[in-house]
Design an enzyme around this catalytic site. Structure first.
Site, PDB file in Angstrom:
ATOM      1  N   ASP A  70       0.848  -1.192   0.000  1.00 25.25           N
ATOM      2  CA  ASP A  70       0.000   0.000   0.000  1.00 25.25           C
ATOM      3  C   ASP A  70       0.884   1.243   0.000  1.00 25.25           C
ATOM      4  OD1 ASP A  70      -1.740   2.072   0.560  1.00 25.25           O
ATOM      5  OD2 ASP A  70      -2.946   0.890   1.960  1.00 25.25           O
TER       6      ASP A  70
ATOM      7  N   SER B 114      -3.910  14.557 -14.798  1.00 29.13           N
ATOM      8  CA  SER B 114      -5.141  14.279 -15.528  1.00 29.13           C
ATOM      9  C   SER B 114      -5.766  15.543 -16.106  1.00 29.13           C
ATOM     10  CB  SER B 114      -6.141  13.655 -14.548  1.00 29.13           C
ATOM     11  OG  SER B 114      -7.424  13.631 -15.119  1.00 29.13           O
TER      12      SER B 114
ATOM     13  N   CYS C 140      -8.602  16.096 -15.689  1.00 29.58           N
ATOM     14  CA  CYS C 140      -9.564  16.490 -14.643  1.00 29.58           C
ATOM     15  C   CYS C 140      -9.081  17.694 -13.835  1.00 29.58           C
ATOM     16  CB  CYS C 140      -9.853  15.325 -13.702  1.00 29.58           C
ATOM     17  SG  CYS C 140     -10.913  14.110 -14.452  1.00 29.58           S
TER      18      CYS C 140
ATOM     19  N   TYR D  86     -10.871  14.442  -7.078  1.00 32.79           N
ATOM     20  CA  TYR D  86      -9.802  13.766  -7.828  1.00 32.79           C
ATOM     21  C   TYR D  86      -8.971  14.795  -8.606  1.00 32.79           C
ATOM     22  CZ  TYR D  86      -7.953  10.977 -11.763  1.00 32.79           C
ATOM     23  OH  TYR D  86      -7.151  10.403 -12.724  1.00 32.79           O
TER      24      TYR D  86
ATOM     25  N   ASN E 276      -8.588  10.884 -21.001  1.00 27.97           N
ATOM     26  CA  ASN E 276      -9.329   9.606 -21.134  1.00 27.97           C
ATOM     27  C   ASN E 276      -8.628   8.558 -22.014  1.00 27.97           C
ATOM     28  OD1 ASN E 276     -11.375   7.632 -21.099  1.00 27.97           O
ATOM     29  ND2 ASN E 276     -12.912   9.219 -20.752  1.00 27.97           N
TER      30      ASN E 276
ATOM     31  N   ALA F  31     -15.929   5.454 -20.126  1.00 30.77           N
ATOM     32  CA  ALA F  31     -16.940   5.274 -21.179  1.00 30.77           C
ATOM     33  C   ALA F  31     -16.521   4.287 -22.283  1.00 30.77           C
ATOM     34  CB  ALA F  31     -17.314   6.632 -21.764  1.00 30.77           C
TER      35      ALA F  31
ATOM     36  N   LYS G  84     -20.999  -3.149 -22.712  1.00 30.96           N
ATOM     37  CA  LYS G  84     -22.466  -3.161 -22.887  1.00 30.96           C
ATOM     38  C   LYS G  84     -22.850  -3.714 -24.263  1.00 30.96           C
ATOM     39  CE  LYS G  84     -23.350   0.692 -19.702  1.00 30.96           C
ATOM     40  NZ  LYS G  84     -23.950   2.020 -19.510  1.00 30.96           N
TER      41      LYS G  84
ATOM     42  N   THR H 251     -19.293  15.689 -24.764  1.00 28.81           N
ATOM     43  CA  THR H 251     -18.156  15.344 -25.637  1.00 28.81           C
ATOM     44  C   THR H 251     -16.887  15.031 -24.833  1.00 28.81           C
ATOM     45  OG1 THR H 251     -17.633  17.702 -25.830  1.00 28.81           O
ATOM     46  CG2 THR H 251     -18.939  16.730 -27.605  1.00 28.81           C
TER      47      THR H 251
ATOM     48  N   ARG I  13     -14.917  18.082 -23.182  1.00 32.03           N
ATOM     49  CA  ARG I  13     -13.478  18.132 -22.840  1.00 32.03           C
ATOM     50  C   ARG I  13     -12.679  17.693 -24.069  1.00 32.03           C
ATOM     51  NH1 ARG I  13     -12.435  14.947 -17.771  1.00 32.03           N
ATOM     52  NH2 ARG I  13     -12.646  16.956 -16.744  1.00 32.03           N
TER      53      ARG I  13
HETATM   54  P1  NAD Z   1      -5.767   1.931 -12.790  1.00 34.63           P
HETATM   55  O1  NAD Z   1      -6.821   2.066 -11.748  1.00 34.63           O
HETATM   56  O2  NAD Z   1      -5.883   0.833 -13.780  1.00 34.63           O
HETATM   57  O3  NAD Z   1      -4.336   1.850 -12.108  1.00 34.63           O
HETATM   58  C1  NAD Z   1      -4.029   2.471 -10.896  1.00 34.63           C
HETATM   59  C2  NAD Z   1      -3.359   1.460 -10.009  1.00 34.63           C
HETATM   60  O4  NAD Z   1      -3.028   2.091  -8.758  1.00 34.63           O
HETATM   61  C3  NAD Z   1      -4.248   0.259  -9.661  1.00 34.63           C
HETATM   62  O5  NAD Z   1      -3.657  -0.952 -10.091  1.00 34.63           O
HETATM   63  C4  NAD Z   1      -4.381   0.312  -8.146  1.00 34.63           C
HETATM   64  O6  NAD Z   1      -4.389  -0.962  -7.511  1.00 34.63           O
HETATM   65  C5  NAD Z   1      -3.153   1.110  -7.760  1.00 34.63           C
HETATM   66  N1  NAD Z   1      -3.330   1.689  -6.425  1.00 34.63           N
HETATM   67  C6  NAD Z   1      -4.396   2.378  -5.946  1.00 34.63           C
HETATM   68  N2  NAD Z   1      -4.217   2.684  -4.658  1.00 34.63           N
HETATM   69  C7  NAD Z   1      -3.011   2.168  -4.309  1.00 34.63           C
HETATM   70  C8  NAD Z   1      -2.283   2.146  -3.091  1.00 34.63           C
HETATM   71  N3  NAD Z   1      -2.747   2.719  -1.984  1.00 34.63           N
HETATM   72  N4  NAD Z   1      -1.089   1.524  -3.084  1.00 34.63           N
HETATM   73  C9  NAD Z   1      -0.598   0.919  -4.201  1.00 34.63           C
HETATM   74  N5  NAD Z   1      -1.247   0.928  -5.376  1.00 34.63           N
HETATM   75  C10 NAD Z   1      -2.441   1.538  -5.430  1.00 34.63           C
HETATM   76  O7  NAD Z   1      -5.698   3.359 -13.528  1.00 34.63           O
HETATM   77  P2  NAD Z   1      -4.971   3.778 -14.868  1.00 34.63           P
HETATM   78  O8  NAD Z   1      -6.013   4.085 -15.863  1.00 34.63           O
HETATM   79  O9  NAD Z   1      -3.909   2.800 -15.201  1.00 34.63           O
HETATM   80  O10 NAD Z   1      -4.330   5.170 -14.422  1.00 34.63           O
HETATM   81  C11 NAD Z   1      -2.944   5.296 -14.124  1.00 34.63           C
HETATM   82  C12 NAD Z   1      -2.661   6.733 -13.721  1.00 34.63           C
HETATM   83  O11 NAD Z   1      -3.032   7.627 -14.778  1.00 34.63           O
HETATM   84  C13 NAD Z   1      -3.432   7.198 -12.484  1.00 34.63           C
HETATM   85  O12 NAD Z   1      -2.620   8.052 -11.732  1.00 34.63           O
HETATM   86  C14 NAD Z   1      -4.588   7.978 -13.067  1.00 34.63           C
HETATM   87  O13 NAD Z   1      -5.106   8.923 -12.166  1.00 34.63           O
HETATM   88  C15 NAD Z   1      -3.933   8.620 -14.275  1.00 34.63           C
HETATM   89  N6  NAD Z   1      -4.908   8.953 -15.319  1.00 34.63           N
HETATM   90  C16 NAD Z   1      -5.533   7.976 -16.022  1.00 34.63           C
HETATM   91  C17 NAD Z   1      -6.467   8.325 -17.004  1.00 34.63           C
HETATM   92  C18 NAD Z   1      -7.187   7.289 -17.800  1.00 34.63           C
HETATM   93  O14 NAD Z   1      -8.011   7.669 -18.642  1.00 34.63           O
HETATM   94  N7  NAD Z   1      -6.916   5.999 -17.624  1.00 34.63           N
HETATM   95  C19 NAD Z   1      -6.743   9.671 -17.257  1.00 34.63           C
HETATM   96  C20 NAD Z   1      -6.087  10.637 -16.502  1.00 34.63           C
HETATM   97  C21 NAD Z   1      -5.143  10.272 -15.550  1.00 34.63           C
HETATM   98  N1  GDD Z   2     -18.072   5.511 -17.332  1.00 37.71           N
HETATM   99  C1  GDD Z   2     -19.164   5.614 -18.104  1.00 37.71           C
HETATM  100  N2  GDD Z   2     -19.967   4.517 -18.258  1.00 37.71           N
HETATM  101  N3  GDD Z   2     -19.455   6.794 -18.691  1.00 37.71           N
HETATM  102  C2  GDD Z   2     -20.547   6.863 -19.473  1.00 37.71           C
HETATM  103  C3  GDD Z   2     -21.393   5.766 -19.691  1.00 37.71           C
HETATM  104  C4  GDD Z   2     -21.091   4.526 -19.047  1.00 37.71           C
HETATM  105  O1  GDD Z   2     -21.782   3.517 -19.180  1.00 37.71           O
HETATM  106  N4  GDD Z   2     -22.395   6.152 -20.510  1.00 37.71           N
HETATM  107  C5  GDD Z   2     -22.171   7.433 -20.797  1.00 37.71           C
HETATM  108  N5  GDD Z   2     -21.073   7.882 -20.161  1.00 37.71           N
HETATM  109  C6  GDD Z   2     -20.574   9.262 -20.187  1.00 37.71           C
HETATM  110  C7  GDD Z   2     -20.353   9.874 -18.796  1.00 37.71           C
HETATM  111  O2  GDD Z   2     -21.591  10.293 -18.243  1.00 37.71           O
HETATM  112  C8  GDD Z   2     -19.445  11.047 -19.148  1.00 37.71           C
HETATM  113  O3  GDD Z   2     -20.207  12.170 -19.513  1.00 37.71           O
HETATM  114  C9  GDD Z   2     -18.652  10.514 -20.358  1.00 37.71           C
HETATM  115  O4  GDD Z   2     -19.310   9.321 -20.809  1.00 37.71           O
HETATM  116  C10 GDD Z   2     -17.204  10.178 -20.037  1.00 37.71           C
HETATM  117  O5  GDD Z   2     -17.193   9.409 -18.856  1.00 37.71           O
HETATM  118  P1  GDD Z   2     -15.890   8.661 -18.299  1.00 37.71           P
HETATM  119  O6  GDD Z   2     -15.178   8.029 -19.434  1.00 37.71           O
HETATM  120  O7  GDD Z   2     -16.317   7.785 -17.181  1.00 37.71           O
HETATM  121  O8  GDD Z   2     -15.031   9.825 -17.613  1.00 37.71           O
HETATM  122  P2  GDD Z   2     -14.517  11.296 -17.994  1.00 37.71           P
HETATM  123  O9  GDD Z   2     -14.064  11.410 -19.411  1.00 37.71           O
HETATM  124  O10 GDD Z   2     -15.533  12.280 -17.559  1.00 37.71           O
HETATM  125  O11 GDD Z   2     -13.262  11.381 -17.037  1.00 37.71           O
HETATM  126  C11 GDD Z   2     -12.264  10.360 -17.171  1.00 37.71           C
HETATM  127  O12 GDD Z   2     -11.148  10.856 -17.813  1.00 37.71           O
HETATM  128  C12 GDD Z   2     -10.365  11.719 -17.049  1.00 37.71           C
HETATM  129  C13 GDD Z   2      -9.230  12.241 -17.887  1.00 37.71           C
HETATM  130  O13 GDD Z   2      -9.675  12.737 -19.090  1.00 37.71           O
HETATM  131  C14 GDD Z   2     -12.011   9.768 -15.804  1.00 37.71           C
HETATM  132  O14 GDD Z   2     -11.408   8.500 -15.942  1.00 37.71           O
HETATM  133  C15 GDD Z   2     -11.099  10.584 -14.979  1.00 37.71           C
HETATM  134  O15 GDD Z   2     -10.693   9.815 -13.837  1.00 37.71           O
HETATM  135  C16 GDD Z   2      -9.888  10.957 -15.822  1.00 37.71           C
HETATM  136  O16 GDD Z   2      -8.979  11.733 -15.081  1.00 37.71           O
END
Ligand code: NAD
Ligand code: GDD
Length: 329
Positions: A51, A116, A118, A147, A176, A191, A198, A217, A282
Site C-alpha cells: 500500500d 489528468s 480532470c 480527484y 481519457n 466510457a 455493454k 463530448t 473536454r
Molecule cells: P488503474 O486504476 O488501472 O491503475 C491504478 C493502479 O493504482 C491500480 O492498479 C491500483 O491498484 C493502484 N493503487 C491504488 N491505490 C493504491 C495504493 N494505496 N497503493 C498501491 N497501489 C495503489 O488506472 P490507470 O487508468 O492505469 O491510471 C494510471 C494513472 O493515470 C493514475 O494516476 C490515473 O489517475 C492517471 N490517469 C488515467 C487516465 C485514464 O483515462 N486511464 C486519465 C487521466 C489520468
Molecule cells: N463511465 C461511463 N460509463 N461513462 C458513461 C457511460 C457509461 O456507461 N455512458 C455514458 N457515459 C458518459 C459519462 O456520463 C461522461 O459524460 C462521459 O461518458 C465520459 O465518462 P468517463 O469516461 O467515465 O469519464 P470522464 O471522461 O468524464 O473522465 C475520465 O477521464 C479523465 C481524464 O480525461 C475519468 O477517468 C477521470 O478519472 C480521468 O482523469
C-alpha cells in the site's frame, strides 16, 4: 549501467503497459501496486506488493531506482470519481506525498507524475463544443471534483520538489485513455470500456444504456499513444505539465456508434438514462505537446476501439461462457 525504473500502479491499466514498454527499451523495471495485473503476468523484473499510502512501502519501492513513474491512484471513470470525494483525495494525496519523498530520499534523479485532464477548471468545460484545453488553462483553478483537485496539488508538489531539491520532474495530463487490459466492469470503467462491454453483452435488438443525453463530448487516447507520449516526455527536457490526449472531439453517442461499428452490430439502439456525467465537454489542445515532443497522439479512434472491443468481447465471452458478438478480424 543498467537503467532502473520504478512504475507505481504497475498492477493497473496504464502502469502494466508502461512496464512492458520500458522493458522493451532495455530498462530494468520494478513495479509496485496493491495488486498484480488482473489480466496476465507483469513484465516487471521485480514487484513490490503493498500500500503506497505507507511511507515504508514507498521507500522499499524506490530503493535503487534512478527514475520513478508515479501512476498509482485510487481512480476510475465518472461512476467512481463522482462518489466518496474525501476518500479519493485522502488516498491519492497520501500516495503522492509519500512516493515523491521516497524517490528523493532514494536519490532518484527523474520523477514522472500521471496527472489528468480532470485538473482543468469546470468553468472552461461547460459546452460540448468547447475550445480545446491548453496547459495554461489550468489557472485560475476550479476542477470539478476532489480527484482533479488532488492531481493539481500533486502537480504543485512536483514543482516544489523540483525547486527545493532539484528533482527533475515530468508531468503529463492524460485525457481519457482506453485500450486492452483496462477495467471494463465493476464501477471504475470509463466510457469506452463500459460501452464495449455493454455492446458485447447486448442480446440482438437490445437497448444500450448511455448516461446523460449522449451529446456530452470527450476525446479518447489509445494506450499505445499514452505510453509512447509518456516515455517521450520523460526523455525530453520539458518540466512543465503537458497534455497527452487525442484532439479528436466526439460525442458519447458518436463513441457508442463507433463501438457498435467495431462490433459489427447494427441491431442495437441507444437508450439515454440518468448517470454521472462530469463536465459537458473536454478536448485536448495539442499545440504544446507537438512543440516540445515533435509528436502527438495519432492512433485513429476507430483502430483503437476495434482492438479494445475485441479484447473486451473475449473477456465477456470467457466470463459468460457464451460468445459475445464480434466483428470479423
Ligand atoms: P488503474 O486504476 O488501472 O491503475 C491504478 C493502479 O493504482 C491500480 O492498479 C491500483 O491498484 C493502484 N493503487 C491504488 N491505490 C493504491 C495504493 N494505496 N497503493 C498501491 N497501489 C495503489 O488506472 P490507470 O487508468 O492505469 O491510471 C494510471 C494513472 O493515470 C493514475 O494516476 C490515473 O489517475 C492517471 N490517469 C488515467 C487516465 C485514464 O483515462 N486511464 C486519465 C487521466 C489520468
Ligand atoms: N463511465 C461511463 N460509463 N461513462 C458513461 C457511460 C457509461 O456507461 N455512458 C455514458 N457515459 C458518459 C459519462 O456520463 C461522461 O459524460 C462521459 O461518458 C465520459 O465518462 P468517463 O469516461 O467515465 O469519464 P470522464 O471522461 O468524464 O473522465 C475520465 O477521464 C479523465 C481524464 O480525461 C475519468 O477517468 C477521470 O478519472 C480521468 O482523469
Amino acid at each position: 549501467m543498467t537503467r532502473r525504473a520504478l512504475v507505481t500502479g504497475a498492477g493497473g491499466f496504464i502502469g502494466s503497459h508502461l512496464v512492458t514498454y520500458l522493458r522493451s527499451r532495455g530498462w530494468w523495471v520494478r513495479g509496485a501496486d496493491l495488486k498484480r495485473p488482473e489480466f496476465g503476468d507483469s513484465a516487471a523484473d521485480d514487484f513490490v506488493l503493498g500500500d503506497l499510502r505507507e511511507p515504508d512501502v514507498c521507500r522499499r519501492a524506490c530503493e535503487g531506482v534512478t527514475e520513478v513513474y508515479a501512476l498509482a491512484a485510487d481512480m476510475g471513470g465518472m461512476g467512481f470519481i463522482s462518489k466518496d470525494p474525501a476518500t479519493i483525495l485522502r488516498n491519492n494525496a497520501l500516495i503522492n506525498l509519500h512516493t515523491i519523498e521516497a524517490a528523493r530520499l532514494a536519490g532518484a534523479t527523474r520523477y514522472f507524475l500521471a496527472s489528468s485532464a480532470c485538473i482543468y477548471p469546470e468553468y472552461a468545460q461547460t459546452t460540448p463544443d468547447l475550445r480545446p484545453l491548453r496547459e495554461s488553462d489550468a489557472f485560475p483553478a476550479g476542477p470539478q471534483d476532489s480527484y482533479g483537485w488532488e492531481k493539481l496539488m500533486a502537480e504543485r508538489l512536483c514543482v516544489y520538489y523540483a525547486d527545493q531539491y532539484s528533482l527533475d520532474v515530468r508531468i503529463a495530463r492524460y485525457h481519457n485513455v482506453y485500450g486492452p487490459y483496462g477495467t471494463y466492469d465493476g464501477g471504475r470503467e470509463k466510457a469506452p470500456a463500459a460501452l464495449c462491454r455493454k455492446v458485447a453483452e447486448a442480446p440482438p435488438g437490445a437497448d444500450v444504456e448511455i448516461w446523460g443525453d449522449g451529446r456530452q463530448t470527450r476525446s479518447f487516447c489509445f494506450i499505445d499513444d499514452c505510453v509512447e507520449g509518456t516515455y517521450r516526455l520523460m526523455r525530453s527536457d520539458h518540466a512543465e505539465p503537458v497534455n497527452i490526449g487525442s484532439d479528436r472531439l466526439v460525442t458519447i453517442d458518436e463513441l457508442a456508434a463507433l463501438v457498435m461499428a467495431a462490433a459489427g452490430r447494427d441491431d442495437l439502439r441507444l437508450r439515454h438514462v440518468a448517470g454521472p456525467q462530469g463536465v459537458r465537454g473536454r478536448n485536448s489542445d495539442n499545440t504544446l505537446v507537438r512543440e516540445v515532443l515533435g509528436w502527438a497522439p495519432g492512433i485513429p479512434l476507430e483502430d483503437g476501439l476495434r482492438v479494445t472491443y475485441r479484447w473486451i468481447a473475449e473477456q465477456v465471452t470467457a466470463r459468460h461462457g457464451e460468445p459475445a458478438q464480434t466483428a470479423p478480424a
